[in-house]
Design a protein around this motif. Structure first.
Motif: not given
Length: 507
Positions: A344-366
């Protein structure tokens, strides 16, 4: 929530029509920010900014073909002072009302938002409420899937249910134009029904969650039992695959390439065992459906997301909660580097809701050969954090960008070789802002300074809101809205947009 006239089409079910909007609705000031933190610009004091001069915010696209996926490069505005570019709000919510608002997309002229079973387009430069739509795209049922991707000719896709029945399956895809709301085509796809156990689908009254993404010339839908791909030009099916054995296609990531996530089951393992489910990522030719390579995640991985298909970067959950590691893969699908988030020193966040959007990681940029993550908050009375880059070839840290005391930095997206990030400040003591971070020089470039109204403070929280930067503007939008508790205000922001003071006034 009042949507008429014409009769409301957003809601499911439709709410009763309410009286006209009251005239005391909060008004937006001429500029969101009068005082700018000039120290960040090197002048060492506070300054009152004027209206500035006219400028253009035409971003240059790295991909020029209309069927390619948009990757715009933002230009630094002539003035970093922020003002309202757009507002969408309602003032007649009633207790018990609930609206899903999946998907938010922007062009140079339109802000589009999904609302239950309708996609609406609103003209940027307006203070809008329901009824002020430039266009509406009514669907035959509620939206049940969406992608953030947009083509260079401003088109995107959503999934929707066959009709309004509560147990209707999510089995339709629509491809539409964001500028005018025109549906280019729609098509139906198969349904994989869930069984009673944790193994493969065997039938029932629920379904595996489908997903949709875009890649060059192709709209790709995964639906559990397989993957269907449609040609953007006319909606004809380009190819289809059927999941074989104990693995199902559960989500995909698009953009510059196509990666399909597979979820596999071991029926011999106990249902609550970490060995019961494993994951794969498969690179697929978007034109033919041919599998180019397959990466099999280690046993014990509890979840896998794909924040980037090109270059391939995976976010995996190896522990109890949340993303624990980032994996970069080479052009053959072999591991290049493992980036551990250090409990948890670094934080990666991906979307977990009613919609399956496996590429939606709003605070991870590549981008720029790196993956960028934020650190956890300091937790001190005067909060702070930082953004740090990790080299995709070695996994080693590169440049570090400190937020400074009293603010937090969140990655938003890449803009060419520069990382765009939003700076959120505490207590409105200093302005918040959109900044560009140069991962090679380690420098920070101010794009916009602004101060969100107090009622909109929570719209910077990426778990429950969308943040979109496009054509020199930043938009904050809610993913769902609920009616107030009894006695609470009935008025709420749905979308806010900020642009430079230097942009000419809208008519």
């Amino acid at each position: 929530m009042s949507f008429g006239p014409p009769p409301p089409m957003y809601a499911q079910p439709a709410p009763p029509v309410q009286p006209p909007r009251p005239e005391h609705r909060p008004k937006w000031p001429l500029a969101l920010l009068a005082l700018v933190l000039v120290a960040a610009l090197g002048t060492g004091g506070w300054l009152l900014w004027g209206a500035g001069t006219k400028t253009s915010h035409k971003p240059s696209a790295t991909r020029q073909g209309p069927l390619d996926i948009r990757e715009t490069v933002e230009k630094k505005p002539a003035s970093p002072t922020g003002k309202m570019a757009f507002r969408f709000s309602v003032d007649d919510l009633s207790p018990g009302e609930h609206y899903q608002m999946p998907g938010m997309w922007a062009t140079d002229k339109i802000l589009a938002k999904g609302i239950n079973k309708t996609v609406i387009g609103l003209r940027i430069g307006t203070d809008a409420a329901p009824g002020d739509e430039r266009w509406k795209l009514p669907l035959d049922g509620p939206i049940c899937g969406y992608t953030r991707h947009v083509t260079n000719d401003h088109r995107t896709a959503v999934l929707f249910r066959a009709n309004d029945r509560g147990n209707a399956f999510c089995n339709h895809v629509a491809f539409f134009d964001l500028d005018d709301g025109r549906e280019i085509w729609d098509a139906d796809f198969p349904v994989s029904e869930l069984g009673d156990g944790h193994g493969m689908a065997t039938g029932g009254d629920s379904q595996d969650t489908p997903s949709v993404t875009l890649v060059h010339g192709t709209v790709v839908v995964t639906w559990g039992g397989g993957t269907d791909a449609y040609r953007m030009k006319d909606g004809t099916r380009a190819w289809e695959t059927i999941s074989a054995g104990v693995c199902q296609d559960m989500g995909a990531a698009g953009g510059g390439a196509l990666l399909v996530r597979q979820q596999c089951w071991n029926d011999k393992a106990p249902a609550d065992s970490t060995d019961a489910t494993t994951y794969k990522a498969r690179k697929v030719d978007p034109a033919t459906g041919k599998v180019l390579w397959t990466y099999s995640a280690a046993k014990g991985i509890r979840d896998l997301n794909i924040p980037s298909a090109e270059p391939p970067v995976l976010a995996v959950q190896a522990g109890g909660i949340g993303i624990s590691e980032m994996l970069s893969l080479d052009t053959s699908g072999r591991p290049r580097a493992v980036i551990r988030l250090q409990n948890g020193t670094y934080v990666g966040e991906c979307s977990y809701d009613d919609f399956l959007n496996t590429e939606d990681c709003p605070t991870i940029a590549v981008g720029a050969g790196q993956v960028f993550l934020r650190s956890k908050d300091s937790g001190e009375l005067i909060n702070s954090n930082w953004i740090i880059g990790f080299d995709l070839a070695t996994g080693k840290t590169t440049k570090k960008f400190d937020s400074g005391p009293g603010s937090l930095l969140y990655p938003v997206r890449m803009s060419g070789a520069e990382l765009l990030a939003v700076r959120v400040t505490d207590q409105h003591v200093m302005p918040s802002g959109l900044v560009g971070l140069d991962p090679h020089k380690g420098t920070e470039n101010p794009y916009l300074y602004f101060d969100l109204p107090q009622e909109a403070d929570l719209m910077t929280m990426t778990d429950y809101h969308d943040i979109v930067v496009q054509d020199g503007r930043i938009f904050f939008g809610v993913k769902k809205v609920d009616g107030p508790a009894k006695g609470q205000p009935r008025w709420v922001y749905l979308v806010l947009g900020i642009e430079s003071m230097a942009v000419k006034q809208w008519p």
